[in-house]
Design a protein around this motif. Structure first.
Motif, PDB file in Angstrom:
ATOM      1  N   TRP A  38       0.820  -1.200   0.000  1.00 40.10           N
ATOM      2  CA  TRP A  38       0.000   0.000   0.000  1.00 40.10           C
ATOM      3  C   TRP A  38       0.864   1.264   0.000  1.00 40.10           C
ATOM      4  N   ILE A  39       2.163   1.114   0.269  1.00 45.13           N
ATOM      5  CA  ILE A  39       3.089   2.241   0.192  1.00 45.13           C
ATOM      6  C   ILE A  39       3.602   2.342  -1.242  1.00 45.13           C
ATOM      7  N   GLU A  40       3.512   3.506  -1.825  1.00 45.98           N
ATOM      8  CA  GLU A  40       3.935   3.693  -3.205  1.00 45.98           C
ATOM      9  C   GLU A  40       5.415   3.339  -3.356  1.00 45.98           C
ATOM     10  N   PRO A  41       5.776   2.551  -4.379  1.00 42.96           N
ATOM     11  CA  PRO A  41       7.162   2.086  -4.539  1.00 42.96           C
ATOM     12  C   PRO A  41       8.186   3.216  -4.608  1.00 42.96           C
ATOM     13  N   GLU A  42       7.798   4.373  -5.151  1.00 44.43           N
ATOM     14  CA  GLU A  42       8.732   5.484  -5.258  1.00 44.43           C
ATOM     15  C   GLU A  42       9.191   5.962  -3.883  1.00 44.43           C
ATOM     16  N   GLY A  43       8.404   5.648  -2.861  1.00 50.32           N
ATOM     17  CA  GLY A  43       8.760   6.071  -1.513  1.00 50.32           C
ATOM     18  C   GLY A  43       9.945   5.330  -0.927  1.00 50.32           C
ATOM     19  N   LEU A  44      10.361   4.242  -1.573  1.00 48.18           N
ATOM     20  CA  LEU A  44      11.474   3.443  -1.044  1.00 48.18           C
ATOM     21  C   LEU A  44      12.828   3.937  -1.526  1.00 48.18           C
ATOM     22  N   ALA A  45      12.868   5.069  -2.208  1.00 48.81           N
ATOM     23  CA  ALA A  45      14.126   5.572  -2.767  1.00 48.81           C
ATOM     24  C   ALA A  45      15.170   5.831  -1.692  1.00 48.81           C
ATOM     25  N   TYR A  46      14.745   6.265  -0.503  1.00 49.59           N
ATOM     26  CA  TYR A  46      15.722   6.511   0.565  1.00 49.59           C
ATOM     27  C   TYR A  46      16.491   5.235   0.880  1.00 49.59           C
ATOM     28  N   PHE A  47      15.788   4.128   1.043  1.00 48.39           N
ATOM     29  CA  PHE A  47      16.434   2.869   1.399  1.00 48.39           C
ATOM     30  C   PHE A  47      17.407   2.435   0.301  1.00 48.39           C
ATOM     31  N   ARG A  48      17.000   2.586  -0.947  1.00 50.01           N
ATOM     32  CA  ARG A  48      17.850   2.152  -2.051  1.00 50.01           C
ATOM     33  C   ARG A  48      19.146   2.961  -2.100  1.00 50.01           C
ATOM     34  N   THR A  49      19.034   4.250  -1.885  1.00 50.20           N
ATOM     35  CA  THR A  49      20.212   5.116  -1.945  1.00 50.20           C
ATOM     36  C   THR A  49      21.190   4.821  -0.826  1.00 50.20           C
ATOM     37  N   ARG A  50      20.674   4.478   0.347  1.00 50.81           N
ATOM     38  CA  ARG A  50      21.540   4.296   1.504  1.00 50.81           C
ATOM     39  C   ARG A  50      22.356   3.008   1.437  1.00 50.81           C
ATOM     40  N   ILE A  51      22.023   2.094   0.559  1.00 52.57           N
ATOM     41  CA  ILE A  51      22.828   0.869   0.442  1.00 52.57           C
ATOM     42  C   ILE A  51      24.258   1.226   0.048  1.00 52.57           C
ATOM     43  N   ASP A  52      24.400   1.987  -1.042  1.00 52.08           N
ATOM     44  CA  ASP A  52      25.739   2.366  -1.496  1.00 52.08           C
ATOM     45  C   ASP A  52      26.369   3.409  -0.584  1.00 52.08           C
ATOM     46  N   GLN A  53      25.577   4.391  -0.162  1.00 50.73           N
ATOM     47  CA  GLN A  53      26.133   5.432   0.697  1.00 50.73           C
ATOM     48  C   GLN A  53      26.634   4.866   2.016  1.00 50.73           C
ATOM     49  N   GLY A  54      25.860   3.976   2.611  1.00 43.84           N
ATOM     50  CA  GLY A  54      26.267   3.394   3.881  1.00 43.84           C
ATOM     51  C   GLY A  54      27.536   2.577   3.769  1.00 43.84           C
ATOM     52  N   GLY A  55      27.668   1.827   2.665  1.00 41.15           N
ATOM     53  CA  GLY A  55      28.881   1.052   2.454  1.00 41.15           C
ATOM     54  C   GLY A  55      30.099   1.945   2.308  1.00 41.15           C
ATOM     55  N   ARG A  56      29.967   3.001   1.530  1.00 41.59           N
ATOM     56  CA  ARG A  56      31.078   3.946   1.337  1.00 41.59           C
ATOM     57  C   ARG A  56      31.431   4.668   2.642  1.00 41.59           C
ATOM     58  N   ASP A  57      30.410   5.177   3.330  1.00 39.41           N
ATOM     59  CA  ASP A  57      30.656   5.953   4.547  1.00 39.41           C
ATOM     60  C   ASP A  57      31.277   5.103   5.646  1.00 39.41           C
ATOM     61  N   SER A  58      30.808   3.871   5.796  1.00 33.82           N
ATOM     62  CA  SER A  58      31.359   3.022   6.849  1.00 33.82           C
ATOM     63  C   SER A  58      32.810   2.653   6.555  1.00 33.82           C
ATOM     64  N   LYS A  59      33.145   2.462   5.294  1.00 38.11           N
ATOM     65  CA  LYS A  59      34.525   2.149   4.926  1.00 38.11           C
ATOM     66  C   LYS A  59      35.452   3.302   5.287  1.00 38.11           C
ATOM     67  N   GLU A  60      35.024   4.523   4.982  1.00 37.01           N
ATOM     68  CA  GLU A  60      35.835   5.697   5.295  1.00 37.01           C
ATOM     69  C   GLU A  60      35.985   5.895   6.801  1.00 37.01           C
ATOM     70  N   ALA A  61      34.876   5.783   7.528  1.00 34.63           N
ATOM     71  CA  ALA A  61      34.922   5.996   8.972  1.00 34.63           C
ATOM     72  C   ALA A  61      35.740   4.917   9.666  1.00 34.63           C
ATOM     73  N   LEU A  62      35.608   3.686   9.225  1.00 31.19           N
ATOM     74  CA  LEU A  62      36.369   2.597   9.827  1.00 31.19           C
ATOM     75  C   LEU A  62      37.870   2.818   9.646  1.00 31.19           C
ATOM     76  N   ALA A  63      38.274   3.273   8.470  1.00 31.28           N
ATOM     77  CA  ALA A  63      39.693   3.541   8.235  1.00 31.28           C
ATOM     78  C   ALA A  63      40.212   4.606   9.190  1.00 31.28           C
ATOM     79  N   LEU A  64      39.415   5.639   9.439  1.00 32.80           N
ATOM     80  CA  LEU A  64      39.830   6.684  10.373  1.00 32.80           C
ATOM     81  C   LEU A  64      39.978   6.131  11.785  1.00 32.80           C
ATOM     82  N   VAL A  65      39.006   5.376  12.232  1.00 29.02           N
ATOM     83  CA  VAL A  65      39.036   4.842  13.596  1.00 29.02           C
ATOM     84  C   VAL A  65      40.228   3.912  13.780  1.00 29.02           C
ATOM     85  N   LEU A  66      40.477   3.058  12.828  1.00 25.21           N
ATOM     86  CA  LEU A  66      41.606   2.134  12.946  1.00 25.21           C
ATOM     87  C   LEU A  66      42.940   2.884  12.957  1.00 25.21           C
TER      88      LEU A  66
END
Length: 238
Positions: free
Chosen positions: A170-198
């Motif tokens: 019942w939720i319009e499919p276009e509304g899921l764009a946030y989740f789709r975008t965060r897959i790549d962004q989250g992977g990139r951001d976590s890689k960068e942050a992890l390198a800094l912490v280490l």
């Protein structure tokens, strides 16, 4: 190496500890998220979650601005500034916050309700305020380490997309764009942050602080869902 010499730092050991926290304490294990992904939430519960989660989302650029101010080199600041642009967008009508507003609209939540914050639960306000203050007052290491919940973010986004497409049609499919975008962004951001912490956490005490910061962030996300799960059932954000 003599018996009195300090041991060499072990970044792999710290990485394993951090990944264990992200795996074992992330909010994908929270009962509310388990119910969401199993298709057991009512429309009112979905709308309540969207409404309250937006209060967290809108503070992500705020905490990232606080972290940026702590970074000492132009390169690091440019890297972290991208996170603010990701959420605020390079211009009006773009970015992660806009995509979350569209998720709300796709689920039947008025944009004005999300923007006003009038239906945000007290427990959610306290959790978000605590996290922002943690990034304001903590060291760069602690603030960056707290962001490492992103290590688990891509997986929960994939699970969430599957759940919404299967159970909440019942939720319009276009509304899921946030989740789709965060897959790549989250992977990139976590890689960068992890390198800094280490790189920064060479001493055992600093490594413990980094792990504790990530645990704290997991507690923030868990507390947010506690508030949403136990909220009164009246009102669904529309």
């Amino acid at each position: 190496m003599s018996a009195s010499a300090a041991p060499e730092p072990n970044p792999q050991s710290l990485e394993e500890r951090l990944r264990a926290v992200a795996r074992d304490r992330y909010h994908d294990r929270h009962p509310f998220n388990l119910r969401m992904h199993a298709g057991e939430l009512t429309p009112a519960e979905i709308r309540r979650w969207i409404t309250n989660r937006y209060h967290y989302q809108r503070h992500i650029p705020v905490k990232d601005a606080l972290i940026t101010a702590k970074l000492e080199t132009p390169g690091l600041r440019r890297m972290w500034l991208r996170r603010i642009s990701d959420h605020d967008g390079p211009r009006d009508g773009e970015g992660g916050l806009e995509r979350w507003l569209r998720l709300g609209e796709a689920a039947g939540v008025d944009r004005e309700v999300l923007l006003s914050g009038e239906r945000v639960l007290p427990g959610v306000r306290l959790a978000v305020e605590g996290y922002v203050n943690f990034c304001r007052l903590g060291s760069p290491l602690q603030a960056v380490a707290a962001s490492l919940t992103e290590l688990a973010a891509p997986d929960i986004m994939r699970t969430r997309i599957d759940a919404f497409e299967q159970h909440y049609r019942w939720i319009e499919p276009e509304g899921l764009a946030y989740f789709r975008t965060r897959i790549d962004q989250g992977g990139r951001d976590s890689k960068e942050a992890l390198a800094l912490v280490l790189d920064w956490a060479r001493e055992p005490a600093d490594q413990d602080r980094a792990v504790a910061a990530l645990r704290y962030k997991c507690d923030v996300l868990w507390s947010l869902l506690d508030a949403v799960q136990h909220a009164p059932q009246e009102g669904d954000g529309r």
